[in-house]
Design an enzyme around this catalytic site. Structure first.
Site, mmCIF file in Angstrom:
data_model
loop_
_atom_site.group_PDB
_atom_site.id
_atom_site.type_symbol
_atom_site.label_atom_id
_atom_site.label_comp_id
_atom_site.label_asym_id
_atom_site.label_seq_id
_atom_site.Cartn_x
_atom_site.Cartn_y
_atom_site.Cartn_z
ATOM 1 N N ARG A 55 11.581 -6.194 2.946
ATOM 2 C CA ARG A 55 12.005 -6.088 1.541
ATOM 3 C C ARG A 55 13.515 -5.856 1.415
ATOM 4 N NH1 ARG A 55 8.241 -1.638 -0.966
ATOM 5 N NH2 ARG A 55 8.639 -0.741 1.090
ATOM 6 N N ASN A 68 5.711 -5.056 -1.582
ATOM 7 C CA ASN A 68 4.586 -5.219 -0.677
ATOM 8 C C ASN A 68 3.343 -5.562 -1.482
ATOM 9 O OD1 ASN A 68 5.866 -4.721 1.760
ATOM 10 N ND2 ASN A 68 5.436 -2.522 1.721
#
Length: 829
Positions: A63, A81
């Site tokens: 990320r 996520n």
């Protein structure tokens, strides 16, 4: 070591409330205070897309990487996520989105892997989540309609950057035994539930200090959004307890006492990554023998941990281009136990006559810390009683290992998932998984099972429960299957309990109960009995058919194929024991046993499996050959008389067609081993002799015969020629094996392996134009496997072998499940 620990608060739903998640692990698509935002270059928004990412993208810095890429390119949006990987919503001009996709696929993260990207066009909006001109990291998003995969975050050894900080006296994490970052550290072993967010891990019990929180929130820090972030001020701490459970040291004082214990030859129980290890000085034969006696492990080789590859050079063959695959495996982020050729400089008490050692490098910063003050190799074996599951809890370890260990090195980070050390062996130039544990499992295999109608729906999951030894489980998911880590043999209650917990957890992953459970044919396996008692609809897959399909699953193969499945033994559909089989798969529904080794009896049944001398006696009886003097000498008169009665009357003497039993029998005929002290003992010794042979060109005769049950591989000419070589060949002067030199035994060991490989090649040639798949525990034998592959490829055949899925019974569940997904004709209860 100072720490700031808070007790977890659990609400009525069994989850940790958001107020106690540091940082947040809430399931939400709203922004929270812990979100990281970064302004991006302004660009005219022309397109908006949603990207669903599957692969290894959790716990590896994915990320923050996506956020930095978006800022660099100049697009807006967010990343989060998801249950199956990650989700990105991105908006920008067409050219900018193209650059974003290119950067995404380049993926410079060492431990990340993108398997698929599913792109969906969305309507352009003026403001993405209220942050026009920004790209943000969002809390986890759960979309039940898109949860078609599971992202597995694996535990990884310390990366180079963390090791640099670890050895830097000026760094605040200097010699911190839990140092880690987005590129390394604990994941699966501390995870309570997916996806991988701090609130779902046992790290949620440790509140972040000011410094760690700043690192977590900084987009430019490599620990940005790292879920297991900690330091000496806010992370777990060490303690050392003596045999009686009295605390003798904490924090920095632990190290000196550990080294003193090892120096005295004592056994140290260390809470490692994924569970406990038992450590002793590998150069102290008395200490090693004491460990064997206390653990009731008299002969099975023990793993050895080395401080570095340089240290390993003195004890095992890892130098030169030929051993580059071993070095790469040893140094990988998995840090598995790797079987390497031994230079015989370690005490015999460690590996005996096995010919190789199970070597490993430090898998965690805690081990790195130990080697800052300890300079010699350490035996590092699983922290459990022989036959039982790995200990992971402090109190459990003190109870179960109290009769083995002299002291305990503990920490207060809870291990949620037991993970044995992974074991690999380089075969034909690539690492092959022998035991799928830490860093390698659980694992997801993409599978192609043809039409959509054949694929299981999310609410119709299948569970495959494997065999009895080296047990593991496999669960069906849409477009993939999930294989568990190594569980172990199901004789022990603790292993059965672990089996049951993993089976129960699988229902959480798939969101429903199982529509069917797939088992082995053998009704007495612990896995088969569990399925029967649980009341599920049962599908049964023959043991060696499962081996065949396990290697096809690894290569995602559907078309016609030929499978050579050689192992110890498994129940055949004719009631006999199989283990030297050849199968033909038509690529549709039919699997046919088309060839097998000539069967021979095992006098005493299960007892014969533990005694190669009995197997040799059954072999000679089937061949109509007299028992040579050296084999008769291995029995008492009464034993020999009783066994002959069993064989004559075919009482408790099941027929077997097993390659593994044939190899054991040969080992007895060559006086290599009359008993198996542990599984595959005789075979390992025979292979070690073959590797030492100067003459590796020999081959003995055998025959292929057609019968009403297919092609029969007749080993009897081989055994006759072998005994003739032993009794009166050029290498021997008189009629007893005792006069044969070690050199001759080595030559004959190599010759037998060559002959077995020739049997495989000759059998395959009877079925032309098909790809060949090799599976079964016998193909852990590097000499035999490499010889067979070279012979088959030389003849123009395409050969497929194992790598990720173990060739032994650890891969059975994968094969059972893949055969069910292919709608193979199965046995139903």
């Amino acid at each position: 070591m100072r720490q700031n620990r808070t007790e977890p608060v659990v609400n009525a739903t069994g989850t940790t409330p958001a107020a106690h998640q540091q940082p947040t692990g809430k399931t939400s698509t709203r922004k929270s205070e812990s979100q990281t935002t970064m302004p991006v270059k302004q660009a005219t928004a022309q397109l908006r897309q949603r990207l669903d990412i599957k692969g290894t993208v959790q716990g590896v810095g994915f990320r923050p990487f996506v956020q930095r890429l978006a800022v660099e390119v100049g697009v807006s949006g967010w990343v989060a996520n998801s249950s199956g990987g990650a989700v990105i919503e991105v908006q920008g001009g067409e050219a900018l989105l193209k650059r974003f996709h290119q950067g995404l696929r380049a993926l410079p993260l060492a431990n990340a892997r993108i398997e698929t990207i599913e792109t969906q066009a969305l309507s352009v909006v003026a403001d993405i989540e209220g942050d026009a001109g920004h790209f943000v990291i969002m809390p986890t998003t759960i979309d039940p309609d898109r949860a078609s995969a599971i992202a597995i975050p694996h535990d990884l050894a310390p990366c180079d950057e963390c090791l640099r900080e670890f050895h830097d006296p000026h760094n605040r994490r200097y010699q911190y035994p839990f140092i880690s970052c987005t590129a390394c550290g604990p994941r699966w072993s501390v995870l309570r539930s997916l996806p991988y967010d701090r609130g779902h891990t046992s790290f949620s019990e440790f509140s972040l200090c000011e410094h760690c929180r700043a690192e977590y929130q900084s987009p430019h820090d490599r620990r940005c959004h790292y879920q297991a972030i900690s330091c000496p001020q806010c992370g777990p701490g060490l303690s050392l307890l003596d045999h009686a459970g009295v605390t003798r040291a904490q924090g920095d004082g632990v190290l000196a006492l550990v080294t003193e214990q090892l120096r005295q030859g004592n056994i140290v129980a260390l809470k490692s990554v994924g569970g406990f290890q038992l450590l002793v000085d590998a150069l102290n034969p008395e200490a090693v023998q004491r460990l064997r006696q206390r653990k009731h492990r008299p002969a099975k080789p023990l793993a050895v941990m080395f401080a570095s590859l340089q240290q390993l050079h003195d004890y095992g063959d890892v130098e030169g281009d030929a051993y580059q695959p071993e070095r790469q495996a040893l140094s990988s982020a998995v840090r598995p136990i790797v079987l390497v050729n031994s230079k015989a400089r370690l005490p015999d008490e460690i590996a005996g006559a096995a010919g190789n050692i199970g070597a490993m490098l430090p898998p965690s910063p805690l081990h790195e810390l130990l080697f800052t003050v300890w300079s010699t190799p350490l035996v590092a074996t699983s922290g459990n009683r022989s036959g039982e599951r790995l200990c992971i809890d402090n109190r459990e370890a003190q109870e179960k290992l109290g009769g083995i260990a002299d002291c305990f090195v503990l920490h207060d980070l809870i291990i949620t998932q037991p993970l044995d050390d992974s074991v690999v062996r380089v075969i034909n130039g690539k690492p092959v998984t022998i035991r799928a544990g830490r860093g390698l499992a659980p694992y997801v295999l993409p599978v192609n099972v043809g039409s959509v109608k054949q694929k299981p729906r999310a609410d119709k999951a299948l569970l495959a429960v494997g065999g009895h030894q080296k047990n593991s489980l496999a669960l069906s998911l849409p477009d993939s299957l999930l294989a568990s880590a190594h569980i172990g043999d199901l004789d022990a209650l603790s292993s059965l309990q672990r089996f049951e917990r993993i089976a129960a957890r699988g229902k959480v992953f798939c969101g429903s109960d199982y529509s069917a459970v797939i088992t082995d044919l053998h009704p007495d396996y612990g896995s088969s009995q569990w399925a029967a008692e649980a009341g599920y609809r049962i599908q049964r897959v023959q043991h060696h058919v499962a081996h065949f399909f396990s290697v096809m699953a690894e290569h995602n193969h559907r078309g016609p194929a030929l499978g050579i499945c050689w192992d110890g033994s498994g129940l055949g559909d004719d009631g006999n024991l199989w283990g030297g089989e050849c199968f033909l798969w038509d690529g549709q529904r039919k699997v046919q046993r088309v060839a097998h080794l000539h069967p021979f009896p095992l006098p005493g049944g299960e007892s014969a499996i533990r005694e190669p001398r009995r197997q040799a006696l059954g072999l000679l009886t089937e061949a109509g050959m007299d028992c040579p003097a050296h084999l008769r000498a291995a029995f008492s008169d009464s034993e020999l008389r009783n066994l002959h009665i069993l064989l004559k009357n075919r009482v408790n003497s099941p027929l077997c067609s097993s390659a593994g039993r044939l190899i054991d029998a040969v080992a007895a005929l060559l006086q290599v081993a009359m008993f198996n002290r542990f599984e595959a003992d005789a075979a390992m010794q025979l292979e070690a002799l073959a590797w030492r042979a100067d003459d590796t060109s020999g081959c003995l005769p055998f025959a292929l015969k057609h019968s009403d049950r297919g092609l029969v591989i007749d080993w009897r000419p081989m055994v006759k020629a072998l005994l003739e070589r032993v009794a009166g060949g050029n290498e021997c002067r008189n009629s007893t094996l005792n006069s044969c030199t070690e050199q001759m035994t080595e030559t004959l060991a190599a010759t037998v392996h060559n002959t077995l490989a020739a049997m495989i090649t000759a059998t395959v040639h009877e079925f032309p134009a098909l790809p060949v798949f090799l599976s079964g525990g016998v193909f852990q034998n590097r000499y035999l496997t490499e010889t067979a592959i070279q012979s088959l490829e030389k003849s123009g055949r395409e050969v497929f072998t194992h790598a990720q899925v173990p060739p032994n019974d650890g891969g059975l569940a994968v094969g059972q499940l893949y055969s069910a997904l292919q709608s193979v004709d199965l046995h139903y209860s």
